[in-house]
Design a protein around this motif. Structure first.
Motif, PDB file in Angstrom:
ATOM      1  N   LEU A   6       0.922  -0.799   0.216  1.00 51.04           N
ATOM      2  CA  LEU A   6       0.062  -0.027  -0.033  1.00 51.04           C
ATOM      3  C   LEU A   6       1.125   0.785  -0.182  1.00 51.04           C
ATOM      4  N   TRP A   7       0.779   2.107  -0.765  1.00 48.31           N
ATOM      5  CA  TRP A   7       1.360   3.702  -0.445  1.00 48.31           C
ATOM      6  C   TRP A   7      -0.202   4.681  -0.904  1.00 48.31           C
ATOM      7  N   LEU A   8       1.057   5.992  -0.492  1.00 41.94           N
ATOM      8  CA  LEU A   8       0.381   6.837  -0.270  1.00 41.94           C
ATOM      9  C   LEU A   8       0.016   7.687  -1.872  1.00 41.94           C
ATOM     10  N   THR A   9      -0.437   8.291  -2.351  1.00 44.95           N
ATOM     11  CA  THR A   9      -0.095   9.147  -3.245  1.00 44.95           C
ATOM     12  C   THR A   9      -0.401  10.960  -3.310  1.00 44.95           C
ATOM     13  N   ARG A  10      -1.063  10.922  -2.527  1.00 45.09           N
ATOM     14  CA  ARG A  10      -1.889  12.675  -2.006  1.00 45.09           C
ATOM     15  C   ARG A  10      -1.908  12.738  -0.022  1.00 45.09           C
ATOM     16  N   VAL A  11      -1.088  13.069   0.670  1.00 44.07           N
ATOM     17  CA  VAL A  11      -1.714  13.645   1.967  1.00 44.07           C
ATOM     18  C   VAL A  11      -2.297  14.658   1.140  1.00 44.07           C
ATOM     19  N   ALA A  12      -4.147  15.287   2.597  1.00 39.91           N
ATOM     20  CA  ALA A  12      -4.023  16.838   2.566  1.00 39.91           C
ATOM     21  C   ALA A  12      -4.730  16.356   4.035  1.00 39.91           C
ATOM     22  N   LEU A  13      -4.159  17.961   4.058  1.00 44.15           N
ATOM     23  CA  LEU A  13      -4.540  18.406   5.823  1.00 44.15           C
ATOM     24  C   LEU A  13      -4.713  19.917   5.596  1.00 44.15           C
ATOM     25  N   ALA A  14      -6.430  20.231   6.050  1.00 47.68           N
ATOM     26  CA  ALA A  14      -6.375  20.985   6.831  1.00 47.68           C
ATOM     27  C   ALA A  14      -6.960  21.519   8.184  1.00 47.68           C
ATOM     28  N   ASP A  15      -7.569  22.660   8.934  1.00 50.45           N
ATOM     29  CA  ASP A  15      -8.086  22.626   9.662  1.00 50.45           C
ATOM     30  C   ASP A  15      -7.755  22.234  11.173  1.00 50.45           C
ATOM     31  N   GLN A  16      -6.350  22.718  10.740  1.00 47.99           N
ATOM     32  CA  GLN A  16      -5.439  22.839  11.955  1.00 47.99           C
ATOM     33  C   GLN A  16      -5.336  21.525  12.250  1.00 47.99           C
ATOM     34  N   GLY A  17      -5.315  20.575  11.105  1.00 42.02           N
ATOM     35  CA  GLY A  17      -5.072  18.749  10.808  1.00 42.02           C
ATOM     36  C   GLY A  17      -5.814  18.844  11.252  1.00 42.02           C
ATOM     37  N   GLN A  18      -7.752  18.627  11.680  1.00 39.32           N
ATOM     38  CA  GLN A  18      -8.918  17.792  12.209  1.00 39.32           C
ATOM     39  C   GLN A  18      -9.101  18.002  10.847  1.00 39.32           C
ATOM     40  N   GLN A  19      -9.010  18.173   9.370  1.00 42.81           N
ATOM     41  CA  GLN A  19      -9.293  17.019   8.676  1.00 42.81           C
ATOM     42  C   GLN A  19      -8.455  16.517   7.927  1.00 42.81           C
ATOM     43  N   VAL A  20      -8.836  15.270   7.482  1.00 43.48           N
ATOM     44  CA  VAL A  20      -7.016  15.148   7.257  1.00 43.48           C
ATOM     45  C   VAL A  20      -7.884  14.459   5.589  1.00 43.48           C
ATOM     46  N   THR A  21      -7.144  14.518   4.656  1.00 40.90           N
ATOM     47  CA  THR A  21      -7.717  13.365   3.236  1.00 40.90           C
ATOM     48  C   THR A  21      -6.407  12.303   3.149  1.00 40.90           C
ATOM     49  N   LEU A  22      -6.426  10.839   2.652  1.00 47.19           N
ATOM     50  CA  LEU A  22      -5.249  10.133   2.472  1.00 47.19           C
ATOM     51  C   LEU A  22      -5.225   9.036   1.064  1.00 47.19           C
ATOM     52  N   ALA A  23      -5.076   9.698   0.018  1.00 48.34           N
ATOM     53  CA  ALA A  23      -4.902   9.282  -1.490  1.00 48.34           C
ATOM     54  C   ALA A  23      -3.918   8.531  -1.276  1.00 48.34           C
ATOM     55  N   GLY A  24      -4.496   7.320  -1.829  1.00 43.42           N
ATOM     56  CA  GLY A  24      -3.170   6.479  -2.824  1.00 43.42           C
ATOM     57  C   GLY A  24      -3.574   5.339  -3.669  1.00 43.42           C
ATOM     58  N   SER A  25      -2.849   4.335  -3.073  1.00 45.51           N
ATOM     59  CA  SER A  25      -3.159   2.644  -4.584  1.00 45.51           C
ATOM     60  C   SER A  25      -3.350   1.377  -3.134  1.00 45.51           C
ATOM     61  N   ALA A  26      -3.876   0.362  -3.287  1.00 42.60           N
ATOM     62  CA  ALA A  26      -3.044  -0.553  -3.016  1.00 42.60           C
ATOM     63  C   ALA A  26      -3.033  -2.338  -3.881  1.00 42.60           C
ATOM     64  N   LEU A  27      -2.617  -3.114  -3.542  1.00 38.77           N
ATOM     65  CA  LEU A  27      -1.946  -4.109  -4.305  1.00 38.77           C
ATOM     66  C   LEU A  27      -3.438  -5.162  -4.459  1.00 38.77           C
ATOM     67  N   ASN A  28      -4.105  -4.362  -2.811  1.00 37.84           N
ATOM     68  CA  ASN A  28      -6.057  -5.629  -3.365  1.00 37.84           C
ATOM     69  C   ASN A  28      -6.711  -4.531  -2.301  1.00 37.84           C
ATOM     70  N   GLU A  29      -7.524  -5.100  -1.986  1.00 33.16           N
ATOM     71  CA  GLU A  29      -8.907  -3.909  -1.422  1.00 33.16           C
ATOM     72  C   GLU A  29      -8.604  -4.265   0.334  1.00 33.16           C
ATOM     73  N   LEU A  30      -7.905  -5.583   0.762  1.00 35.86           N
ATOM     74  CA  LEU A  30      -7.444  -6.262   1.748  1.00 35.86           C
ATOM     75  C   LEU A  30      -6.774  -5.057   2.831  1.00 35.86           C
TER      76      LEU A  30
END
Length: 199
Positions: A130-154
């Motif tokens: 599993l690897w991340l392609t984007r990390v977004a933090l907003a509202d002083q780190g309270q809002q978190v968005t992580l985007a990435g890909s994985a070899l399988n959904e598990l």
């Protein structure tokens, strides 16, 4: 006995010798030769100047023809659309980096520490496959968005559990998940995780 002498007699008056005709001819000939030479020299100089002028004009015409030929061979360069797009992309990245630096510079120390701890925890907690392609933090780190890909959904629930167990992002609860099959690999999936701790 006295004798009168007439001093005005023509024989007693000194008369200038007449100018010889041959000398006059020589003088006239000399004047004609000098005048002819001067005219000939002036004509030669004028002809020479005109010849140089014609040569210069022809040289200019030849150079203009060469310039026109070169311009036809090498037309004006057009901007490369790929290069323009790449420059715009780099400029957008630079703007994003400046905004990120401004964000961290304007936040309070506690908020910065929280965000930095979150990023450090995220860097140290990894799931194989599993690897991340984007990390977004907003509202002083309270809002978190992580985007990435994985070899399988598990791999995704394993990753979420790892973040929760180690209190990465302050133990934020991820309440949003989007999964889509990767176009590059049939087994791999793309995902987006989101958490809003401000609610």
């Amino acid at each position: 006995m006295s004798q009168d002498i007439n001093l005005y007699q023509d024989i007693l008056i000194d008369k200038p010798a007449p100018f010889p005709f041959s000398m006059a001819v020589k003088v006239i000939f000399l004047v004609v030769v000098v005048a002819g030479s001067a005219c000939g020299y002036s004509y030669w100089r004028t002809s020479n100047a005109l010849s140089h002028l014609d040569s210069a004009r022809q040289h200019e015409v030849d150079k203009r023809a060469q310039v026109a030929e070169l311009q036809a061979q090498f037309p004006e360069r057009q901007p490369n659309p790929l290069m323009t797009e790449k420059i715009e992309h780099l400029e957008q990245q630079l703007i994003g980096q400046k905004e990120a630096l401004s964000f961290f510079a304007n936040q309070q120390g506690t908020a910065n520490d929280f965000i930095l701890r979150s990023l450090q925890g995220l860097a140290h907690k990894q799931v194989t496959g599993l690897w991340l392609t984007r990390v977004a933090l907003a509202d002083q780190g309270q809002q978190v968005t992580l985007a990435g890909s994985a070899l399988n959904e598990l791999k995704i629930p394993e990753f979420v559990a790892l973040l929760g167990e180690n209190h990465v992002f302050g133990g934020a609860v991820f309440d949003g998940l989007t999964i889509a099959r990767s176009a590059e690999s049939k087994q791999a999936v793309n995902f987006i995780l989101s958490a809003d701790g401000s609610k």
